[in-house]
Design an enzyme around this catalytic site. Structure first.
Site, short mmCIF file in Angstrom:
data_model
loop_
_atom_site.label_atom_id
_atom_site.label_comp_id
_atom_site.label_asym_id
_atom_site.label_seq_id
_atom_site.Cartn_x
_atom_site.Cartn_y
_atom_site.Cartn_z
N HIS A 99 1.68 4.32 -3.03
CA HIS A 99 1.58 5.79 -2.97
C HIS A 99 2.69 6.43 -3.82
O HIS A 99 2.48 7.48 -4.44
CB HIS A 99 1.68 6.30 -1.53
CG HIS A 99 0.38 6.25 -0.78
ND1 HIS A 99 -0.79 6.79 -1.26
CD2 HIS A 99 0.07 5.70 0.43
CE1 HIS A 99 -1.77 6.59 -0.38
NE2 HIS A 99 -1.27 5.93 0.64
N HIS A 107 0.85 -1.20 0.00
CA HIS A 107 0.00 0.00 0.00
C HIS A 107 0.88 1.25 0.00
O HIS A 107 0.70 2.17 -0.80
CB HIS A 107 -0.91 -0.02 1.24
CG HIS A 107 -1.68 1.24 1.47
ND1 HIS A 107 -3.04 1.33 1.31
CD2 HIS A 107 -1.29 2.48 1.87
CE1 HIS A 107 -3.44 2.56 1.58
NE2 HIS A 107 -2.39 3.27 1.94
N GLU A 108 1.85 1.27 0.92
CA GLU A 108 2.68 2.48 1.05
C GLU A 108 3.53 2.71 -0.21
O GLU A 108 3.64 3.84 -0.68
CB GLU A 108 3.56 2.39 2.30
CG GLU A 108 2.78 2.38 3.61
CD GLU A 108 1.89 3.61 3.81
OE1 GLU A 108 2.22 4.69 3.28
OE2 GLU A 108 0.85 3.47 4.48
N GLU A 115 -5.93 6.83 -1.89
CA GLU A 115 -5.92 5.79 -0.85
C GLU A 115 -6.40 4.46 -1.41
O GLU A 115 -5.82 3.40 -1.13
CB GLU A 115 -6.83 6.21 0.31
CG GLU A 115 -6.11 6.91 1.42
CD GLU A 115 -4.95 6.09 1.93
OE1 GLU A 115 -5.13 4.91 2.25
OE2 GLU A 115 -3.83 6.63 2.00
N HIS A 168 -9.30 8.21 4.08
CA HIS A 168 -9.27 6.79 4.49
C HIS A 168 -10.67 6.26 4.77
O HIS A 168 -10.83 5.10 5.15
CB HIS A 168 -8.41 6.60 5.75
CG HIS A 168 -6.97 6.91 5.55
ND1 HIS A 168 -6.45 8.17 5.73
CD2 HIS A 168 -5.93 6.12 5.16
CE1 HIS A 168 -5.14 8.13 5.48
NE2 HIS A 168 -4.81 6.90 5.13
N TYR A 223 -4.18 14.72 -2.37
CA TYR A 223 -4.49 13.93 -1.19
C TYR A 223 -5.54 14.59 -0.30
O TYR A 223 -5.33 14.85 0.89
CB TYR A 223 -3.20 13.66 -0.41
CG TYR A 223 -3.26 12.45 0.49
CD1 TYR A 223 -3.37 11.17 -0.06
CD2 TYR A 223 -3.20 12.58 1.86
CE1 TYR A 223 -3.43 10.06 0.76
CE2 TYR A 223 -3.26 11.48 2.69
CZ TYR A 223 -3.37 10.23 2.14
OH TYR A 223 -3.43 9.12 2.95
N ASP A 225 -9.36 13.80 8.56
CA ASP A 225 -8.73 12.82 7.67
C ASP A 225 -8.62 13.37 6.23
O ASP A 225 -8.93 12.66 5.27
CB ASP A 225 -9.54 11.50 7.75
CG ASP A 225 -8.95 10.38 6.90
OD1 ASP A 225 -7.71 10.34 6.76
OD2 ASP A 225 -9.73 9.57 6.38
ZN LIG Z 1 -2.31 5.33 2.37
#
Ligand SMILES: [Zn+2]
Length: 340
Positions: A160, A156-157, A180, A263, A171, A258
């Site tokens: 990005h 996931h990271e 996300e 998210h 974002y 957020d």
């Molecule tokens: Zn993320």
């Protein structure tokens, strides 16, 4: 983290407040567009050929200085220290997926080396991509295990970084939720590819294993950070609260928290991807994954793209893989009807 800061005991509260504090610093760093990638690109890597990965794992020795000290470089043997070896293997699995399936040579498609720092901070309960490297906390051991434990969180990271290199989805709000969601989609695909699971064999959970067994699930599966199959059921716990993700536009959450719910509302495109993959059947990375990847590379995908336009682009890109009807149906089931 906000829920833990409100409901947790003293140690948990302190952990959450610290994670929230340092998280903001690094998220702000990440919002400087492509700065780090540009710096990295200027280094010469002519000695690397395409398809060869170059990983370096560092330890921050429980401090917060980056990158830390090298503990494992490419090709060196396992250290038998779980955080180090999981980070090394997770970066490798992510590189291999993008190369094997899409012939993408690392995050920037130019062979960018993959760096990871483990043992960041003390009881630090998060993992993040700072534009140059993956950084992993050890967790507090009460609520969170070490963050290298889940391959999909590593993937996931890193994804990005791919999004930052390609579509640069802003974002915040819906474009942030798409950013996300794309990280969750490829996080899930990389786990499924590594485990050789078809769409209907996969658990479609993000971050299963990250929580200790003290944390209660909201469904018939282990507690996790998010569920793509059933957004809103990943956890339901006295300290954490309930997973806030919607699975349908009817439940879209308007919030200033957020970054405008990046998210939270990512549950909607996440569920659309899950439904598309199930509609198509077989290995999710072969068709549904290709459709989403081609959409991510599509010049028509702009940094401020919202759900409706993203859905249209996936349907457009689905045509060449002959899965247009299955993708269209998936979006309709989450309340998004693109023009036919
Ligand atoms: Zn993320």
């Amino acid at each position: 983290m906000r829920a833990i800061a409100e409901n947790g005991d003293k140690a948990a509260r302190n952990m959450a407040l610290e994670a929230l504090g340092s998280d903001m610093t690094f998220r702000n760093l990440r919002s400087v567009p492509n700065l780090h990638l540009e710096v990295i690109r200027k280094r010469p890597f002519s000695f690397m050929s395409a398809g060869e990965k170059q990983r370096t794992i560092y330890t921050a020795n429980n401090e917060q200085a980056l990158p830390g000290v090298v503990v494992r470089a490419e090709g060196s043997p396992a250290t038998c220290e779980p955080a180090v070896d999981e980070a090394y293997d997770g970066l490798g699995a992510t590189y291999d997926f993008f190369w094997d399936v899409f012939k993408r040579n690392s995050i920037d498609d130019e062979g960018m080396p993959l760096n990871g720092t483990v043992h960041f901070g003390t009881n630090y309960s998060n993992a993040f991509w700072d534009g140059q490297r993956m950084v992993f906390g050890d967790g507090d051991g009460e609520i969170f295990n070490r963050f290298t434990i889940a391959l999909d969180v590593i993937a996931h990271e890193l994804t990005h970084g791919v999004t930052e290199d390609e579509a640069q989805l802003i974002y915040t709000g819906q474009s942030g939720a798409l950013n996300e969601s794309i990280s969750d989609v490829f996080g899930a695909l990389i786990k499924q590819y590594t485990l050789k699971q078809t769409a209907d064999q996969a658990d479609w959970l993000i971050g299963s294993g990250i929580f200790t067994d003290k944390i209660k699930s909201g469904g018939d599966h282990p507690a996790a950070i998010r569920s793509m199959q059933a957004p809103g059921t990943a956890y339901d716990d006295p300290v954490l609260g309930k997973d806030p993700q919607p699975a349908h536009m009817d439940a879209f959450v308007n919030t200033f928290e957020d970054n405008g719910g990046v998210h939270i509302n990512s549950g909607i495109p996440n569920h659309a991807f899950y439904l598309a993959a199930i509609n198509i059947g077989g290995n999710a990375w072969e068709k549904a994954g290709r459709v989403w990847y081609q959409t991510l590379l599509d010049p028509a995908l702009k940094p401020n793209t919202k759900f409706q336009r993203f859905a249209e682009l996936t349907i457009e890109n689905a045509k060449r893989f002959e899965v247009e009807a299955q993708v269209r149906d998936a979006w309709q089931q989450v309340g998004i009807t693109p023009p036919s």
